[in-house]
Design a protein around this motif. Structure first.
Motif, PDB file in Angstrom:
ATOM      1  N   LEU A   1       0.908  -1.598  -0.018  1.00 31.41           N
ATOM      2  CA  LEU A   1      -0.165   0.143   0.196  1.00 31.41           C
ATOM      3  C   LEU A   1       0.527   1.323  -0.048  1.00 31.41           C
ATOM      4  CD1 LEU A   1      -3.008   0.648   0.299  1.00 31.41           C
ATOM      5  CD2 LEU A   1      -2.280   0.750   3.087  1.00 31.41           C
ATOM      6  N   THR A   2       0.813   2.292  -0.914  1.00 26.34           N
ATOM      7  CA  THR A   2       1.314   3.151  -0.514  1.00 26.34           C
ATOM      8  C   THR A   2       0.911   4.151   0.101  1.00 26.34           C
ATOM      9  OG1 THR A   2      -0.245   4.524  -2.551  1.00 26.34           O
ATOM     10  CG2 THR A   2       2.004   3.012  -3.208  1.00 26.34           C
ATOM     11  N   LYS A   3       1.267   5.805   0.281  1.00 29.25           N
ATOM     12  CA  LYS A   3       0.925   6.971   1.408  1.00 29.25           C
ATOM     13  C   LYS A   3      -0.329   6.836   0.871  1.00 29.25           C
ATOM     14  CE  LYS A   3       3.956   6.637   4.246  1.00 29.25           C
ATOM     15  NZ  LYS A   3       4.004   6.382   6.181  1.00 29.25           N
ATOM     16  N   GLU A   4      -0.310   7.605  -0.549  1.00 27.18           N
ATOM     17  CA  GLU A   4      -1.657   7.857  -1.495  1.00 27.18           C
ATOM     18  C   GLU A   4      -2.857   6.832  -1.244  1.00 27.18           C
ATOM     19  OE1 GLU A   4       0.640   7.197  -3.092  1.00 27.18           O
ATOM     20  OE2 GLU A   4       1.568   9.977  -3.311  1.00 27.18           O
ATOM     21  N   GLY A   5      -2.646   5.138  -1.092  1.00 26.53           N
ATOM     22  CA  GLY A   5      -3.367   4.589  -0.952  1.00 26.53           C
ATOM     23  C   GLY A   5      -4.283   4.400   0.332  1.00 26.53           C
ATOM     24  N   GLU A   6      -2.869   4.601   1.363  1.00 25.62           N
ATOM     25  CA  GLU A   6      -3.645   4.406   2.714  1.00 25.62           C
ATOM     26  C   GLU A   6      -4.464   5.928   3.543  1.00 25.62           C
ATOM     27  OE1 GLU A   6      -1.541   4.618   7.249  1.00 25.62           O
ATOM     28  OE2 GLU A   6      -0.471   4.247   5.651  1.00 25.62           O
ATOM     29  N   ALA A   7      -4.506   6.867   2.649  1.00 29.31           N
ATOM     30  CA  ALA A   7      -4.832   7.890   2.869  1.00 29.31           C
ATOM     31  C   ALA A   7      -6.759   7.867   2.509  1.00 29.31           C
ATOM     32  CB  ALA A   7      -4.271   9.265   1.825  1.00 29.31           C
ATOM     33  N   ILE A   8      -6.746   7.218   1.164  1.00 29.08           N
ATOM     34  CA  ILE A   8      -7.926   7.216   0.340  1.00 29.08           C
ATOM     35  C   ILE A   8      -8.011   5.782   1.025  1.00 29.08           C
ATOM     36  CG2 ILE A   8      -9.027   5.717  -1.147  1.00 29.08           C
ATOM     37  CD1 ILE A   8      -8.453   8.539  -1.882  1.00 29.08           C
ATOM     38  N   LEU A   9      -8.102   4.733   1.516  1.00 31.15           N
ATOM     39  CA  LEU A   9      -9.274   3.518   2.236  1.00 31.15           C
ATOM     40  C   LEU A   9      -9.031   4.776   3.749  1.00 31.15           C
ATOM     41  CD1 LEU A   9      -8.914   1.011   3.070  1.00 31.15           C
ATOM     42  CD2 LEU A   9      -7.365   1.271   3.784  1.00 31.15           C
ATOM     43  N   TYR A  10      -8.128   5.179   3.743  1.00 38.58           N
ATOM     44  CA  TYR A  10      -8.924   6.175   5.586  1.00 38.58           C
ATOM     45  C   TYR A  10      -9.991   6.470   4.946  1.00 38.58           C
ATOM     46  CZ  TYR A  10      -9.458   8.403   9.228  1.00 38.58           C
ATOM     47  OH  TYR A  10      -9.600   9.316  10.280  1.00 38.58           O
ATOM     48  N   GLU A  11     -10.186   7.716   4.740  1.00 38.15           N
ATOM     49  CA  GLU A  11     -11.485   8.301   3.971  1.00 38.15           C
ATOM     50  C   GLU A  11     -12.596   7.392   3.603  1.00 38.15           C
ATOM     51  OE1 GLU A  11     -11.446  11.565   4.857  1.00 38.15           O
ATOM     52  OE2 GLU A  11     -10.003  11.901   5.765  1.00 38.15           O
ATOM     53  N   ALA A  12     -11.877   6.862   2.255  1.00 40.01           N
ATOM     54  CA  ALA A  12     -13.127   5.667   1.589  1.00 40.01           C
ATOM     55  C   ALA A  12     -13.780   5.015   2.786  1.00 40.01           C
ATOM     56  CB  ALA A  12     -12.633   4.752   0.202  1.00 40.01           C
ATOM     57  N   HIS A  13     -13.029   4.625   3.713  1.00 40.56           N
ATOM     58  CA  HIS A  13     -13.391   3.481   5.003  1.00 40.56           C
ATOM     59  C   HIS A  13     -15.073   4.183   5.751  1.00 40.56           C
ATOM     60  CE1 HIS A  13     -14.115   0.183   7.964  1.00 40.56           C
ATOM     61  NE2 HIS A  13     -13.484   1.349   8.606  1.00 40.56           N
ATOM     62  N   LYS A  14     -14.203   5.577   6.138  1.00 42.06           N
ATOM     63  CA  LYS A  14     -14.799   5.958   6.737  1.00 42.06           C
ATOM     64  C   LYS A  14     -16.033   6.367   6.489  1.00 42.06           C
ATOM     65  CE  LYS A  14     -14.151  10.343   7.894  1.00 42.06           C
ATOM     66  NZ  LYS A  14     -12.927  11.622   8.521  1.00 42.06           N
TER      67      LYS A  14
END
Length: 144
Positions: free
Chosen positions: A100-113
């Motif tokens: 997972l990239t940093k961008e992927g982690e950021a998207i995961l956090y927001e999308a999951h929320k």
């Protein structure tokens, strides 16, 4: 007349299908602004859960909630968006390591929320803890 479609079991089945469709529609709508699908969110979550260790393609296939036969194309899309990286494993040149990239982690956090909120905070606003335990027990019984 088809009599077996009016039984309590049949009604439970149709309600289950309706609930599944409702959840998928809610999550799809929540993820649309992020440009990802529910399956792509699942991949990002798998990678996050295993971080910082890389994950093989086969391991991703095994852990997916939805059996998707074309994982390669799924991973191509996530790579193109910059959410994951793929590298040849230094110990096994036939294996591709996915991280997972940093961008992927950021998207995961927001999308999951957003997805969590869309289905009533994983039902926390709709059913009690005891009902959640019972629902999981019943669903596990059905799918096993």
């Amino acid at each position: 007349m088809i009599e077996d479609i009016t039984t309590k079991h049949a009604r439970a089945y149709f309600t289950f299908i309706k609930a599944s469709s409702w959840m998928e529609k809610k999550i799809k709508g929540a993820l649309k602004p992020f440009g990802i699908t529910h399956v792509q969110l699942n991949v990002l979550h798998i990678l996050y859960r295993n971080a910082p260790e890389p994950v093989s393609v086969n391991s991703i296939k095994e852990q997916l909630l939805d059996s998707n036969p074309d994982v390669t194309r799924l991973l191509d899309r996530l790579t193109k968006k910059g959410f994951i990286s793929r590298e040849t494993c230094p110990n096994n040149r036939r294996r591709i390591d996915i991280t997972l990239t940093k961008e992927g982690e950021a998207i995961l956090y927001e999308a999951h929320k957003r997805a969590k909120i869309s289905v009533g905070d994983f039902f926390e606003k709709k059913i009690t803890e005891e009902e959640a335990i019972e629902l999981k027990r019943i669903i596990d019984k059905i799918i096993k």
